[in-house]
Design a protein around this motif. Structure first.
Motif, mmCIF file in Angstrom:
data_model
loop_
_atom_site.group_PDB
_atom_site.id
_atom_site.type_symbol
_atom_site.label_atom_id
_atom_site.label_comp_id
_atom_site.label_asym_id
_atom_site.label_seq_id
_atom_site.Cartn_x
_atom_site.Cartn_y
_atom_site.Cartn_z
ATOM 1 N N ASP A 8 24.737 7.353 -10.538
ATOM 2 C CA ASP A 8 24.047 7.088 -11.563
ATOM 3 C C ASP A 8 22.697 7.459 -11.398
ATOM 4 O OD1 ASP A 8 23.788 6.579 -14.329
ATOM 5 O OD2 ASP A 8 22.917 4.426 -13.823
ATOM 6 N N LEU A 9 22.397 8.717 -11.783
ATOM 7 C CA LEU A 9 21.078 9.117 -11.797
ATOM 8 C C LEU A 9 19.853 8.594 -12.807
ATOM 9 C CD1 LEU A 9 18.942 11.011 -10.325
ATOM 10 C CD2 LEU A 9 19.678 13.175 -11.947
ATOM 11 N N LEU A 10 19.032 7.736 -12.376
ATOM 12 C CA LEU A 10 18.126 7.214 -13.064
ATOM 13 C C LEU A 10 16.984 7.941 -13.638
ATOM 14 C CD1 LEU A 10 17.678 3.514 -11.656
ATOM 15 C CD2 LEU A 10 19.264 4.389 -13.450
ATOM 16 N N LEU A 11 16.689 8.269 -14.905
ATOM 17 C CA LEU A 11 15.723 9.465 -15.415
ATOM 18 C C LEU A 11 14.732 8.651 -16.198
ATOM 19 C CD1 LEU A 11 15.488 12.304 -14.915
ATOM 20 C CD2 LEU A 11 16.105 12.602 -17.432
ATOM 21 N N THR A 12 13.894 7.682 -15.488
ATOM 22 C CA THR A 12 13.366 6.557 -16.368
ATOM 23 C C THR A 12 11.803 6.471 -16.103
ATOM 24 O OG1 THR A 12 13.568 5.079 -14.400
ATOM 25 C CG2 THR A 12 15.346 5.065 -16.002
ATOM 26 N N GLY A 13 11.411 7.297 -15.364
ATOM 27 C CA GLY A 13 9.580 7.212 -15.267
ATOM 28 C C GLY A 13 9.318 5.908 -14.705
ATOM 29 N N GLY A 14 10.221 5.329 -13.936
ATOM 30 C CA GLY A 14 10.098 3.846 -13.283
ATOM 31 C C GLY A 14 10.114 2.754 -14.027
ATOM 32 N N ALA A 15 10.748 3.005 -15.239
ATOM 33 C CA ALA A 15 10.924 1.721 -16.317
ATOM 34 C C ALA A 15 11.216 0.447 -15.619
ATOM 35 C CB ALA A 15 11.506 1.939 -17.693
#
Length: 273
Positions: free
Chosen positions: A251-258
């Protein structure tokens, strides 16, 4: 650059990609990027006319884009989508499940069982059925599936129980599917975006009491101090399809570090009348 050099620089040349929810937001950006990289893309949406997008794709190339109307809550329409894709291109190399919806804020008290069922059918069962009918073709090509999930499936979200439930299920289903399909060398991965500026985000913020404050809060939720873009999501999908050949079940987290660090999360300050 020579024509052969150009071909070598195209990361998904002549592969056949099926993208649901492909006429706006993350889906549209993904369609454009895969076509730009030489793929033959079939994309669908429920009812939108995609003439402008189809014309733009024809002019941009070097891949192709074909629009097919499809309501992913209807099994017979999903079957037809797969059949037309294979009839047109002879194969499927990648399925990107993206069609879905985020309802406006809703508490559990104001959410009916039917509303929950409807969202499950769109956000989750639609992914399941599209994968089910694409897999016989993906096994032949040793292709891959990319399911667009969401960060909130991991961390939760206020006033969004049905939505969070569907996204958590997508992430879990991806892992189970990766296990089963590994025997066919079919990879199955998910991407979990955080706050991505899309027409859906814009629509949700417009329904809030103070849209500007909501958008600012959306930006401030990331360590990087901004929302992500649909193009960044598309690039992540292209990576998993073309380059991440040893990735399955991730699961690739694409979140900006949220999801990192502590924040002001005290809900006890909310006064209930």
């Amino acid at each position: 650059m020579t024509s052969s050099g150009t071909e070598q620089s195209l990361r998904y040349l002549n592969r056949v990609v099926l993208i649901t929810g492909g006429t706006k937001g993350i889906g549209e950006a993904t369609v454009k990027l895969f076509v730009k990289n030489g793929a033959n893309v079939v994309y669908c949406s429920k009812e939108e006319k995609a003439v402008d997008l189809e014309m733009a794709l024809k002019e941009s190339g070097p891949g192709t884009g074909t629009y097919i109307p499809c309501d992913v809550t209807k099994e017979d329409e999903i079957k037809r989508l797969i059949e037309v894709t294979v009839k047109t291109h002879g194969r499927i190399d990648c399925l990107i499940n993206n069609a879905g919806w985020h309802p406006p804020d809703q508490t559990i008290d104001d959410t009916s069982a039917q509303e929950f069922h409807d969202l499950l059918n769109l956000n989750l069962i639609g992914y399941f059925l599209t994968a089910k009918y694409a897999l016989p073709h993906l096994r032949k090509t040793q292709g891959n599936i990319i399911n667009i999930s969401s960060l909130v499936g991991i961390i939760g979200q206020k006033y969004a129980i049905p939505y969070v439930a569907t996204k958590g299920a997508i992430t879990a289903m991806t892992k189970a599917m990766a296990v089963d399909e590994s025997q066919y060398n079919v990879r199955v991965n998910s991407i979990s975006p955080g706050n991505i500026w899309t027409p859906l985000w814009e629509e949700l913020s417009s329904h809030s009491a103070n849209p500007e404050d909501m958008v600012l809060g959306g930006k401030d939720a990331q360590l990087l101090g901004r929302m992500g873009t649909a193009d960044e999501c598309a690039k992540a999908a292209l990576y998993l399809a073309a380059d991440g050949t040893f990735c399955t079940g991730i699961d690739l987290l694409l979140t900006g570090g949220a999801e990192l660090n502590y924040g002001n999360k005290n809900q006890q300050k909310i006064i209930h009348h």
